[in-house]
Design a protein around this motif. Sequence first.
Motif, PDB file in Angstrom:
ATOM      1  N   ILE A  67     -54.714 -40.471  26.343  1.00 14.23           N
ATOM      2  CA  ILE A  67     -53.329 -40.601  25.887  1.00 14.23           C
ATOM      3  C   ILE A  67     -53.276 -40.792  24.379  1.00 14.23           C
ATOM      4  O   ILE A  67     -52.499 -40.130  23.676  1.00 14.23           O
ATOM      5  CB  ILE A  67     -52.635 -41.774  26.613  1.00 14.23           C
ATOM      6  CG1 ILE A  67     -52.496 -41.440  28.100  1.00 14.23           C
ATOM      7  CG2 ILE A  67     -51.263 -42.056  25.996  1.00 14.23           C
ATOM      8  CD1 ILE A  67     -51.987 -42.583  28.934  1.00 14.23           C
ATOM      9  N   THR A  68     -54.094 -41.682  23.844  1.00 10.10           N
ATOM     10  CA  THR A  68     -54.065 -41.909  22.392  1.00 10.10           C
ATOM     11  C   THR A  68     -54.609 -40.692  21.634  1.00 10.10           C
ATOM     12  O   THR A  68     -54.137 -40.392  20.540  1.00 10.10           O
ATOM     13  CB  THR A  68     -54.836 -43.188  22.014  1.00 10.10           C
ATOM     14  OG1 THR A  68     -56.162 -43.133  22.554  1.00 10.10           O
ATOM     15  CG2 THR A  68     -54.124 -44.416  22.539  1.00 10.10           C
TER      16      THR A  68
ATOM     17  N   ILE B  38     -42.321 -37.123  19.863  1.00 13.63           N
ATOM     18  CA  ILE B  38     -43.493 -36.257  20.015  1.00 13.63           C
ATOM     19  C   ILE B  38     -44.197 -36.423  21.361  1.00 13.63           C
ATOM     20  O   ILE B  38     -44.905 -35.522  21.796  1.00 13.63           O
ATOM     21  CB  ILE B  38     -44.510 -36.440  18.865  1.00 13.63           C
ATOM     22  CG1 ILE B  38     -45.051 -37.870  18.824  1.00 13.63           C
ATOM     23  CG2 ILE B  38     -43.896 -36.060  17.528  1.00 13.63           C
ATOM     24  CD1 ILE B  38     -46.225 -38.024  17.849  1.00 13.63           C
ATOM     25  N   TYR B  39     -43.987 -37.575  22.037  1.00 14.33           N
ATOM     26  CA  TYR B  39     -44.681 -37.761  23.309  1.00 14.33           C
ATOM     27  C   TYR B  39     -44.068 -38.937  24.065  1.00 14.33           C
ATOM     28  O   TYR B  39     -43.940 -40.025  23.511  1.00 14.33           O
ATOM     29  CB  TYR B  39     -46.173 -38.017  23.053  1.00 14.33           C
ATOM     30  CG  TYR B  39     -47.035 -38.105  24.290  1.00 14.33           C
ATOM     31  CD1 TYR B  39     -46.913 -37.177  25.316  1.00 14.33           C
ATOM     32  CD2 TYR B  39     -47.993 -39.104  24.415  1.00 14.33           C
ATOM     33  CE1 TYR B  39     -47.733 -37.249  26.436  1.00 14.33           C
ATOM     34  CE2 TYR B  39     -48.818 -39.180  25.535  1.00 14.33           C
ATOM     35  CZ  TYR B  39     -48.677 -38.249  26.542  1.00 14.33           C
ATOM     36  OH  TYR B  39     -49.480 -38.316  27.658  1.00 14.33           O
ATOM     37  N   THR B  40     -43.703 -38.704  25.317  1.00 18.23           N
ATOM     38  CA  THR B  40     -43.200 -39.772  26.175  1.00 18.23           C
ATOM     39  C   THR B  40     -44.358 -40.345  26.979  1.00 18.23           C
ATOM     40  O   THR B  40     -45.122 -39.596  27.605  1.00 18.23           O
ATOM     41  CB  THR B  40     -42.108 -39.253  27.117  1.00 18.23           C
ATOM     42  OG1 THR B  40     -41.017 -38.744  26.336  1.00 18.23           O
ATOM     43  CG2 THR B  40     -41.593 -40.363  28.022  1.00 18.23           C
ATOM     44  N   VAL B  41     -44.494 -41.673  26.950  1.00 18.95           N
ATOM     45  CA  VAL B  41     -45.592 -42.349  27.634  1.00 18.95           C
ATOM     46  C   VAL B  41     -45.012 -43.131  28.814  1.00 18.95           C
ATOM     47  O   VAL B  41     -44.250 -44.081  28.611  1.00 18.95           O
ATOM     48  CB  VAL B  41     -46.333 -43.313  26.684  1.00 18.95           C
ATOM     49  CG1 VAL B  41     -47.541 -43.925  27.383  1.00 18.95           C
ATOM     50  CG2 VAL B  41     -46.777 -42.586  25.412  1.00 18.95           C
ATOM     51  N   PRO B  42     -45.360 -42.759  30.040  1.00 17.70           N
ATOM     52  CA  PRO B  42     -44.813 -43.472  31.206  1.00 17.70           C
ATOM     53  C   PRO B  42     -45.244 -44.937  31.221  1.00 17.70           C
ATOM     54  O   PRO B  42     -46.325 -45.289  30.736  1.00 17.70           O
ATOM     55  CB  PRO B  42     -45.428 -42.714  32.397  1.00 17.70           C
ATOM     56  CG  PRO B  42     -45.828 -41.378  31.849  1.00 17.70           C
ATOM     57  CD  PRO B  42     -46.210 -41.614  30.421  1.00 17.70           C
ATOM     58  N   ALA B  43     -44.403 -45.777  31.794  1.00 14.68           N
ATOM     59  CA  ALA B  43     -44.707 -47.203  31.879  1.00 14.68           C
ATOM     60  C   ALA B  43     -46.032 -47.452  32.594  1.00 14.68           C
ATOM     61  O   ALA B  43     -46.745 -48.414  32.294  1.00 14.68           O
ATOM     62  CB  ALA B  43     -43.564 -47.918  32.599  1.00 14.68           C
TER      63      ALA B  43
END
Length: 306
Positions: A36-37, A206-211
């Motif tokens: 992810i990072t 730029i990017y959605t990160v799910p909980a």
Amino acid sequence: MALKLPRLPSIRDLTRIYNLGAKQQLSQNFIMDKNITDKIVRLARLELDNALCVEVGPGPGLLTRSLLDGGARHVVAVEKDERFGPTLDQLRAASQGRFATVFGDMLTIDHASIAACARQQLGSDDTARFEHVHLLGNLPFNVATPLLVQWLHMLAQRQGIFGAAPVSMTLMFQLEVGQRIVADAGESARGRLSVVAQSLCDACSIYTVPASCFVPRPRVDAVMVQLRPLARPLLKSSLRTVEHLARFVFVKRRKMLARIFKDWDAGHVRLLEECGIDPTWRPQDVPTALYCDLAALIEQRGIRLP
């Protein structure tokens, strides 16, 4: 060729070894998956040649690893929680002189200490030689908005790290807050943050990160937002006037601007027309450029906003 870090213990293992549980009072949520990072760094498209990266709140250092693996040569992290000293020291030792840490609260820290850390790390007399400065962070949700507003004011006045090279900001926010920052005229999410940020910067998600990607899991999803300074900022007054104006009108966001201004002072409705703003519009309908024109007119005429 991009420099790569040597093999290091996983962040999950390090947080267990050093007992680095997230502190609720600091609103900490960690990402444990480097995929992810890595994707965040890749999508950010940062100019890393001759650039200084300032990471806010690195925590155990996963985003830092992705930056260093992505080729960043000059990274300074600002961390409030000194519990992360051992993991960040380990990363510094593995970075071949590319990474250093300053412990302090980014809301109150003297930016000169960041520059001093960069000088120490780089053996340079100043940081003005950098062509780019990138401000990044998985920000604690409870301080993300105050930090952004503070940095926008510093950008407007070219203070601190915003005083030399162009500074991009790539920052994590709660999804709803991020949507406000990037919302265009006519969108329901548009608000004070949209106008203040877009008066100086081009803002995009730029990017959605799910909980589910965070430990502990927050109640909401998050989004990485990137803000890059406009070559020609729309701001024509002090940013404080734009912020005050936006706060004033968006408190009554369901009303037409004509009603909002009549309730304030019927004579001030003409200010809207002078700036080419349709009085029947609601606050979210007004483009940022027209808000900036209106703020400049109000400031020039010495009119006090309520």
